[in-house]
Design a protein around this motif. Sequence first.
Motif, PDB file in Angstrom:
ATOM      1  N   UNK A   1      -0.503  -0.642  13.340  1.00 55.04           N
ATOM      2  CA  UNK A   1       0.476   0.259  12.737  1.00 55.04           C
ATOM      3  C   UNK A   1       0.817  -0.164  11.310  1.00 55.04           C
ATOM      4  N   UNK A   2       0.925  -1.480  11.104  1.00 50.54           N
ATOM      5  CA  UNK A   2       1.231  -1.971   9.757  1.00 50.54           C
ATOM      6  C   UNK A   2       0.088  -1.676   8.786  1.00 50.54           C
ATOM      7  N   UNK A   3      -1.136  -1.769   9.234  1.00 49.52           N
ATOM      8  CA  UNK A   3      -2.288  -1.470   8.382  1.00 49.52           C
ATOM      9  C   UNK A   3      -2.284   0.000   7.972  1.00 49.52           C
ATOM     10  N   UNK A   4      -2.009   0.876   8.902  1.00 50.24           N
ATOM     11  CA  UNK A   4      -1.931   2.310   8.605  1.00 50.24           C
ATOM     12  C   UNK A   4      -0.798   2.590   7.626  1.00 50.24           C
ATOM     13  N   UNK A   5       0.361   2.001   7.878  1.00 54.65           N
ATOM     14  CA  UNK A   5       1.504   2.185   6.990  1.00 54.65           C
ATOM     15  C   UNK A   5       1.199   1.626   5.594  1.00 54.65           C
ATOM     16  N   UNK A   6       0.525   0.490   5.535  1.00 51.02           N
ATOM     17  CA  UNK A   6       0.148  -0.123   4.267  1.00 51.02           C
ATOM     18  C   UNK A   6      -0.795   0.797   3.473  1.00 51.02           C
ATOM     19  N   UNK A   7      -1.763   1.413   4.156  1.00 57.27           N
ATOM     20  CA  UNK A   7      -2.685   2.345   3.496  1.00 57.27           C
ATOM     21  C   UNK A   7      -1.959   3.569   2.961  1.00 57.27           C
ATOM     22  N   UNK A   8      -1.008   4.074   3.736  1.00 62.13           N
ATOM     23  CA  UNK A   8      -0.212   5.229   3.294  1.00 62.13           C
ATOM     24  C   UNK A   8       0.602   4.872   2.059  1.00 62.13           C
ATOM     25  N   UNK A   9       1.214   3.705   2.061  1.00 57.62           N
ATOM     26  CA  UNK A   9       2.017   3.264   0.914  1.00 57.62           C
ATOM     27  C   UNK A   9       1.152   3.037  -0.325  1.00 57.62           C
ATOM     28  N   UNK A  10      -0.070   2.526  -0.133  1.00 60.07           N
ATOM     29  CA  UNK A  10      -0.993   2.353  -1.262  1.00 60.07           C
ATOM     30  C   UNK A  10      -1.322   3.699  -1.908  1.00 60.07           C
ATOM     31  N   UNK A  11      -1.587   4.706  -1.092  1.00 62.95           N
ATOM     32  CA  UNK A  11      -1.884   6.047  -1.609  1.00 62.95           C
ATOM     33  C   UNK A  11      -0.687   6.611  -2.380  1.00 62.95           C
ATOM     34  N   UNK A  12       0.528   6.395  -1.852  1.00 66.15           N
ATOM     35  CA  UNK A  12       1.739   6.859  -2.537  1.00 66.15           C
ATOM     36  C   UNK A  12       1.921   6.135  -3.868  1.00 66.15           C
ATOM     37  N   UNK A  13       1.602   4.865  -3.917  1.00 71.62           N
ATOM     38  CA  UNK A  13       1.698   4.082  -5.143  1.00 71.62           C
ATOM     39  C   UNK A  13       0.700   4.589  -6.188  1.00 71.62           C
ATOM     40  N   UNK A  14      -0.529   4.893  -5.754  1.00 67.36           N
ATOM     41  CA  UNK A  14      -1.533   5.452  -6.666  1.00 67.36           C
ATOM     42  C   UNK A  14      -1.044   6.778  -7.249  1.00 67.36           C
ATOM     43  N   UNK A  15      -0.488   7.618  -6.395  1.00 64.73           N
ATOM     44  CA  UNK A  15       0.032   8.906  -6.838  1.00 64.73           C
ATOM     45  C   UNK A  15       1.189   8.717  -7.815  1.00 64.73           C
ATOM     46  N   UNK A  16       2.054   7.755  -7.537  1.00 61.66           N
ATOM     47  CA  UNK A  16       3.170   7.439  -8.420  1.00 61.66           C
ATOM     48  C   UNK A  16       2.663   6.975  -9.785  1.00 61.66           C
ATOM     49  N   UNK A  17       1.623   6.133  -9.802  1.00 59.39           N
ATOM     50  CA  UNK A  17       1.027   5.672 -11.066  1.00 59.39           C
ATOM     51  C   UNK A  17       0.453   6.847 -11.853  1.00 59.39           C
ATOM     52  N   UNK A  18      -0.224   7.757 -11.141  1.00 55.49           N
ATOM     53  CA  UNK A  18      -0.787   8.940 -11.785  1.00 55.49           C
ATOM     54  C   UNK A  18       0.316   9.768 -12.445  1.00 55.49           C
ATOM     55  N   UNK A  19       1.414  10.001 -11.724  1.00 59.26           N
ATOM     56  CA  UNK A  19       2.522  10.778 -12.276  1.00 59.26           C
ATOM     57  C   UNK A  19       3.164  10.077 -13.468  1.00 59.26           C
ATOM     58  N   UNK A  20       3.232   8.766 -13.423  1.00 58.45           N
ATOM     59  CA  UNK A  20       3.804   8.003 -14.536  1.00 58.45           C
ATOM     60  C   UNK A  20       2.952   8.163 -15.794  1.00 58.45           C
ATOM     61  N   UNK A  21       1.641   8.084 -15.635  1.00 58.11           N
ATOM     62  CA  UNK A  21       0.733   8.270 -16.776  1.00 58.11           C
ATOM     63  C   UNK A  21       0.822   9.694 -17.304  1.00 58.11           C
ATOM     64  N   UNK A  22       0.822  10.674 -16.408  1.00 56.16           N
ATOM     65  CA  UNK A  22       0.919  12.071 -16.824  1.00 56.16           C
ATOM     66  C   UNK A  22       2.242  12.333 -17.547  1.00 56.16           C
ATOM     67  N   UNK A  23       3.332  11.752 -17.052  1.00 54.56           N
ATOM     68  CA  UNK A  23       4.640  11.890 -17.687  1.00 54.56           C
ATOM     69  C   UNK A  23       4.632  11.274 -19.088  1.00 54.56           C
ATOM     70  N   UNK A  24       4.002  10.110 -19.240  1.00 50.12           N
ATOM     71  CA  UNK A  24       3.890   9.445 -20.538  1.00 50.12           C
ATOM     72  C   UNK A  24       3.128  10.327 -21.520  1.00 50.12           C
ATOM     73  N   UNK A  25       2.002  10.898 -21.074  1.00 48.97           N
ATOM     74  CA  UNK A  25       1.209  11.778 -21.952  1.00 48.97           C
ATOM     75  C   UNK A  25       2.016  12.990 -22.390  1.00 48.97           C
TER      76      UNK A  25
END
Length: 191
Positions: free
Chosen positions: A1-25
């Motif tokens: 369960x922790x591995x699945x949750x960790x993978x979900x959180x990683x995907x959310x972090x990637x999406x957050x990074x993408x939005x941060x870069x797009x916001x900066x641009x």
Amino acid sequence: ELTIENNILREKLKLSDYYEIENFRLKKLLNVDSKEYARKITSRILINPYKSNNLTFFIDVGEIDGLKINDIVFNEYGMIGRVSELGKYSSKILSVLDEDSVIPVISKKTKKSFFIKGGEKKLLLKHIEKPFELEHGELVLTTSAAGYFQKGISVGKVFKTLDHVYIEPFAKVSDSIYVNVLIFDFKNILE
């Protein structure tokens, strides 16, 4: 369960990074000053799977948004191109690097006025006497000499070799997801 949750959180972090870069641009893009006689529209570059080069591209604003032929298109680095064809909801943009693109410019330090023509990877100088008098690395800006370009938008910098002088453009289509279009009220300028 922790591995699945960790993978979900990683995907959310990637999406957050993408939005941060797009916001900066977007913030950098919106930081361009506009005059009372001009307005700026932010647009998204449309993906064209049939085009393999960046010499022409499409944006998701058109005639209904007030665009006109030759309105300048730019990103946070400088001019990318100009509107060459208008649709109701989208526009075709001619890149500064296209061989059909000719732009009136002025060099910032030496104050030389001339034209630049697209050359696929660099901008070629036209109608200039003594091009070697330009300084290496000197900034080149648009002028209103042709009557339909707004002055003061950065295009590139002078690059000199022993045999040639040309302009390296600052802005590339591949740098951008969003671009600005500068729309002018020429009636207001004349008054």
